[in-house]
Design a protein around this motif. Structure first.
Motif, PDB file in Angstrom:
ATOM      1  N   SER A   1       0.829  -1.205   0.000  1.00 33.78           N
ATOM      2  CA  SER A   1       0.000   0.000   0.000  1.00 33.78           C
ATOM      3  C   SER A   1       0.865   1.258   0.000  1.00 33.78           C
ATOM      4  CB  SER A   1      -0.931   0.009   1.215  1.00 33.78           C
ATOM      5  OG  SER A   1      -1.862  -1.044   1.139  1.00 33.78           O
ATOM      6  N   ALA A   2       1.945   1.233   0.768  1.00 32.54           N
ATOM      7  CA  ALA A   2       2.858   2.379   0.805  1.00 32.54           C
ATOM      8  C   ALA A   2       3.545   2.574  -0.544  1.00 32.54           C
ATOM      9  CB  ALA A   2       3.893   2.187   1.911  1.00 32.54           C
ATOM     10  N   LEU A   3       3.922   1.476  -1.178  1.00 34.00           N
ATOM     11  CA  LEU A   3       4.568   1.570  -2.488  1.00 34.00           C
ATOM     12  C   LEU A   3       3.578   2.060  -3.549  1.00 34.00           C
ATOM     13  CD1 LEU A   3       6.733  -1.682  -2.460  1.00 34.00           C
ATOM     14  CD2 LEU A   3       7.322   0.611  -1.667  1.00 34.00           C
ATOM     15  N   ALA A   4       2.332   1.635  -3.423  1.00 32.62           N
ATOM     16  CA  ALA A   4       1.304   2.126  -4.336  1.00 32.62           C
ATOM     17  C   ALA A   4       1.093   3.631  -4.149  1.00 32.62           C
ATOM     18  CB  ALA A   4      -0.007   1.374  -4.117  1.00 32.62           C
ATOM     19  N   TYR A   5       1.161   4.088  -2.903  1.00 35.84           N
ATOM     20  CA  TYR A   5       1.040   5.534  -2.617  1.00 35.84           C
ATOM     21  C   TYR A   5       2.167   6.302  -3.303  1.00 35.84           C
ATOM     22  CZ  TYR A   5       0.881   9.911   0.029  1.00 35.84           C
ATOM     23  OH  TYR A   5       0.814  11.239   0.385  1.00 35.84           O
ATOM     24  N   MET A   6       3.380   5.762  -3.236  1.00 33.34           N
ATOM     25  CA  MET A   6       4.514   6.399  -3.915  1.00 33.34           C
ATOM     26  C   MET A   6       4.265   6.474  -5.418  1.00 33.34           C
ATOM     27  SD  MET A   6       7.688   4.560  -1.893  1.00 33.34           S
ATOM     28  CE  MET A   6       8.911   5.107  -3.095  1.00 33.34           C
ATOM     29  N   GLN A   7       3.773   5.383  -5.996  1.00 30.48           N
ATOM     30  CA  GLN A   7       3.566   5.318  -7.445  1.00 30.48           C
ATOM     31  C   GLN A   7       2.458   6.271  -7.894  1.00 30.48           C
ATOM     32  OE1 GLN A   7       5.329   3.586  -9.595  1.00 30.48           O
ATOM     33  NE2 GLN A   7       4.082   3.803 -11.434  1.00 30.48           N
ATOM     34  N   GLU A   8       1.336   6.235  -7.195  1.00 25.78           N
ATOM     35  CA  GLU A   8       0.189   7.053  -7.592  1.00 25.78           C
ATOM     36  C   GLU A   8       0.466   8.543  -7.449  1.00 25.78           C
ATOM     37  OE1 GLU A   8      -4.136   5.367  -7.116  1.00 25.78           O
ATOM     38  OE2 GLU A   8      -3.056   5.099  -5.225  1.00 25.78           O
ATOM     39  N   ASN A   9       1.196   8.892  -6.403  1.00 24.57           N
ATOM     40  CA  ASN A   9       1.417  10.309  -6.107  1.00 24.57           C
ATOM     41  C   ASN A   9       2.775  10.822  -6.566  1.00 24.57           C
ATOM     42  OD1 ASN A   9      -1.043  11.101  -4.248  1.00 24.57           O
ATOM     43  ND2 ASN A   9      -0.357   9.082  -3.559  1.00 24.57           N
ATOM     44  N   GLU A  10       3.568   9.929  -7.170  1.00 25.63           N
ATOM     45  CA  GLU A  10       4.892  10.284  -7.691  1.00 25.63           C
ATOM     46  C   GLU A  10       5.742  10.970  -6.616  1.00 25.63           C
ATOM     47  OE1 GLU A  10       4.247  12.544 -11.240  1.00 25.63           O
ATOM     48  OE2 GLU A  10       3.547  10.818 -12.386  1.00 25.63           O
ATOM     49  N   VAL A  11       5.836  10.313  -5.464  1.00 21.16           N
ATOM     50  CA  VAL A  11       6.608  10.852  -4.352  1.00 21.16           C
ATOM     51  C   VAL A  11       7.694   9.857  -3.952  1.00 21.16           C
ATOM     52  CG1 VAL A  11       4.699  12.251  -3.497  1.00 21.16           C
ATOM     53  CG2 VAL A  11       4.987   9.904  -2.636  1.00 21.16           C
ATOM     54  N   GLU A  12       8.587  10.313  -3.095  1.00 20.15           N
ATOM     55  CA  GLU A  12       9.699   9.490  -2.633  1.00 20.15           C
ATOM     56  C   GLU A  12       9.315   8.710  -1.376  1.00 20.15           C
ATOM     57  OE1 GLU A  12      12.469   9.152  -4.385  1.00 20.15           O
ATOM     58  OE2 GLU A  12      11.643  10.541  -5.874  1.00 20.15           O
ATOM     59  N   ALA A  13      10.226   7.839  -0.948  1.00 22.90           N
ATOM     60  CA  ALA A  13       9.978   6.971   0.198  1.00 22.90           C
ATOM     61  C   ALA A  13       9.697   7.769   1.471  1.00 22.90           C
ATOM     62  CB  ALA A  13      11.158   6.032   0.407  1.00 22.90           C
ATOM     63  N   TYR A  14      10.365   8.912   1.639  1.00 24.91           N
ATOM     64  CA  TYR A  14      10.133   9.730   2.835  1.00 24.91           C
ATOM     65  C   TYR A  14       8.676  10.158   2.925  1.00 24.91           C
ATOM     66  CZ  TYR A  14       9.976  13.777   5.911  1.00 24.91           C
ATOM     67  OH  TYR A  14       9.617  14.664   6.906  1.00 24.91           O
ATOM     68  N   ASP A  15       8.108  10.610   1.813  1.00 25.25           N
ATOM     69  CA  ASP A  15       6.717  11.056   1.797  1.00 25.25           C
ATOM     70  C   ASP A  15       5.773   9.904   2.123  1.00 25.25           C
ATOM     71  OD1 ASP A  15       7.165  13.892   0.651  1.00 25.25           O
ATOM     72  OD2 ASP A  15       8.178  12.600  -0.800  1.00 25.25           O
ATOM     73  N   ALA A  16       6.083   8.720   1.595  1.00 25.48           N
ATOM     74  CA  ALA A  16       5.262   7.547   1.892  1.00 25.48           C
ATOM     75  C   ALA A  16       5.364   7.181   3.362  1.00 25.48           C
ATOM     76  CB  ALA A  16       5.694   6.371   1.024  1.00 25.48           C
ATOM     77  N   ALA A  17       6.544   7.362   3.962  1.00 27.74           N
ATOM     78  CA  ALA A  17       6.727   7.062   5.378  1.00 27.74           C
ATOM     79  C   ALA A  17       5.895   8.006   6.240  1.00 27.74           C
ATOM     80  CB  ALA A  17       8.205   7.164   5.748  1.00 27.74           C
ATOM     81  N   VAL A  18       5.892   9.296   5.903  1.00 25.97           N
ATOM     82  CA  VAL A  18       5.079  10.260   6.647  1.00 25.97           C
ATOM     83  C   VAL A  18       3.603   9.913   6.499  1.00 25.97           C
ATOM     84  CG1 VAL A  18       4.356  12.670   6.779  1.00 25.97           C
ATOM     85  CG2 VAL A  18       6.787  12.110   6.502  1.00 25.97           C
ATOM     86  N   TRP A  19       3.177   9.610   5.272  1.00 23.86           N
ATOM     87  CA  TRP A  19       1.785   9.207   5.026  1.00 23.86           C
ATOM     88  C   TRP A  19       1.416   7.993   5.870  1.00 23.86           C
ATOM     89  CZ3 TRP A  19       0.384   4.469   2.773  1.00 23.86           C
ATOM     90  CH2 TRP A  19      -0.993   4.316   2.495  1.00 23.86           C
ATOM     91  N   PHE A  20       2.288   6.993   5.874  1.00 19.90           N
ATOM     92  CA  PHE A  20       2.035   5.778   6.651  1.00 19.90           C
ATOM     93  C   PHE A  20       1.893   6.096   8.139  1.00 19.90           C
ATOM     94  CE2 PHE A  20       4.213   2.781   9.495  1.00 19.90           C
ATOM     95  CZ  PHE A  20       3.348   1.699   9.422  1.00 19.90           C
ATOM     96  N   LEU A  21       2.784   6.909   8.675  1.00 22.62           N
ATOM     97  CA  LEU A  21       2.756   7.222  10.101  1.00 22.62           C
ATOM     98  C   LEU A  21       1.493   7.987  10.482  1.00 22.62           C
ATOM     99  CD1 LEU A  21       6.511   8.188  10.578  1.00 22.62           C
ATOM    100  CD2 LEU A  21       5.368   6.180  11.537  1.00 22.62           C
ATOM    101  N   LEU A  22       1.051   8.887   9.622  1.00 24.05           N
ATOM    102  CA  LEU A  22      -0.162   9.654   9.905  1.00 24.05           C
ATOM    103  C   LEU A  22      -1.418   8.793   9.789  1.00 24.05           C
ATOM    104  CD1 LEU A  22       0.667  13.006   8.047  1.00 24.05           C
ATOM    105  CD2 LEU A  22       0.564  12.635  10.528  1.00 24.05           C
ATOM    106  N   GLU A  23      -1.391   7.828   8.860  1.00 25.48           N
ATOM    107  CA  GLU A  23      -2.577   7.004   8.603  1.00 25.48           C
ATOM    108  C   GLU A  23      -2.680   5.784   9.507  1.00 25.48           C
ATOM    109  OE1 GLU A  23      -5.112   7.549   6.327  1.00 25.48           O
ATOM    110  OE2 GLU A  23      -4.217   9.540   6.092  1.00 25.48           O
TER     111      GLU A  23
END
Length: 315
Positions: A271-293
């Motif tokens: 799910s985190a990797l899909a977030y990176m792909q869909e939003n064209e962001v780096e691993a750091y952004d996915a990590a912040v998203w994961f922690l908030l969610e």
């Protein structure tokens, strides 16, 4: 005066080195795959913001990570695929490095089809069922045989699937088409998925593709080492572990306690990797998203003070 200035500069350099030596820095070894980058960034945020320890992430393939843990040039790895390390059990038994936790162990790989295809053809559930549906998967390059997509040549999974094609007589019905890279492989899947067309091919978990697309792993007989050597049966799952150097528990006891609680899953990671792909962001952004969610998941990994500090930093 020149001698005085030289001595003064030397003093400043020595003082700077001494300051660096006293600073606590945890070095994380990072493999060149996205899931490793994601988990490293999650750990980095938690350790730096929650426990006030600086983290450096350095690129390292698996062999370098293992040798680095032994020499303590690497202090931590968040994704050590234990079955890929021949000496793993002996290394752990000998205290060369420490297994702290299992990050995830529900990883899978094999031949997948889109879920919408199985809804249309509910009897297509097993790898061997493909022989009855070869006409669904025409080769875009022509010919009478269907097409099954595979990973790059040289991958151990590709070698195994070549054996499976022969063992199950799938090569009488299909051409096994290897693809040069995982990106190109997933491009074929994305194209078919966008048009709800039939597709069958190799993939694995966790990946962004499995996180983004609703895919079904075709069934196979249970894993057996003897069968596997003949191309028969399912791939084995692998314990993907968090590991640290031998002195880590003494050097960073609070961080070590956090790492002992670190547990995710292939689904969470995909799910985190899909977030990176869909939003064209780096691993750091996915990590912040994961922690908030997922505060309900990771809040139990850390102390209350660490949790409050982390949330203040990322919100």
């Amino acid at each position: 005066m020149k001698k005085v200035m030289t001595l003064f500069a030397g003093f400043l350099f020595a003082f700077a080195l001494a300051g660096c030596a006293q600073e606590e820095v945890i070095v994380i070894g990072e493999g060149n795959w996205d899931s490793n980058a994601f988990h490293d960034e999650v750990a980095k945020i938690i350790i730096e913001e929650g426990y006030g320890v600086t983290v450096d992430i350095v690129p390292a393939d698996t062999s370098i990570m293992v040798s680095g843990l032994k020499s303590q040039d690497v202090n931590l790895t968040m994704e050590l695929w234990s079955d890929n390390i021949v000496t793993y059990d002996d290394d752990i038994a000998n205290g060369e490095y420490l297994e702290v936790a299992t990050n995830f162990d529900d990883n899978q790989q094999g031949l997948y089809i889109p879920a919408y295809l199985q809804e249309q053809y509910p009897d297509l559930t097993h790898v061997e069922d493909l022989k009855d549906y070869a006409d669904l998967f025409p080769n875009p390059e022509g010919g009478d045989l269907g097409i099954i997509y595979g990973g790059p040549e040289g991958w151990s999974a590709t070698v195994f699937l070549y054996d499976k094609m022969e063992a199950y007589n799938l090569d009488d019905f299909f051409t096994f088409k290897t693809i040069d890279s995982s990106a190109a492989l997933n491009a074929t899947l994305a194209s078919a998925y966008a048009n709800e067309e039939p597709w069958v091919g190799y993939n694995w978990e966790p990946t962004w593709a499995i996180g983004l697309y609703d895919m079904v792993l075709l069934e196979d007989s249970p894993y057996s080492a003897d069968d596997f050597a003949q191309g028969i049966g399912a791939f084995p799952s692998v314990d993907v572990n968090v590991a640290v150097d031998p002195d880590f528990p003494d050097n960073y006891p609070e961080v070590y306690a956090f790492l002992q609680n670190y547990e995710t899953s292939s689904g969470i990671t995909s799910s985190a990797l899909a977030y990176m792909q869909e939003n064209e962001v780096e691993a750091y952004d996915a990590a912040v998203w994961f922690l908030l969610e997922n505060t309900d998941l990771w809040s139990d990994w850390v102390t209350t003070e660490a949790y409050d500090n982390i949330m203040e930093a990322i919100q």
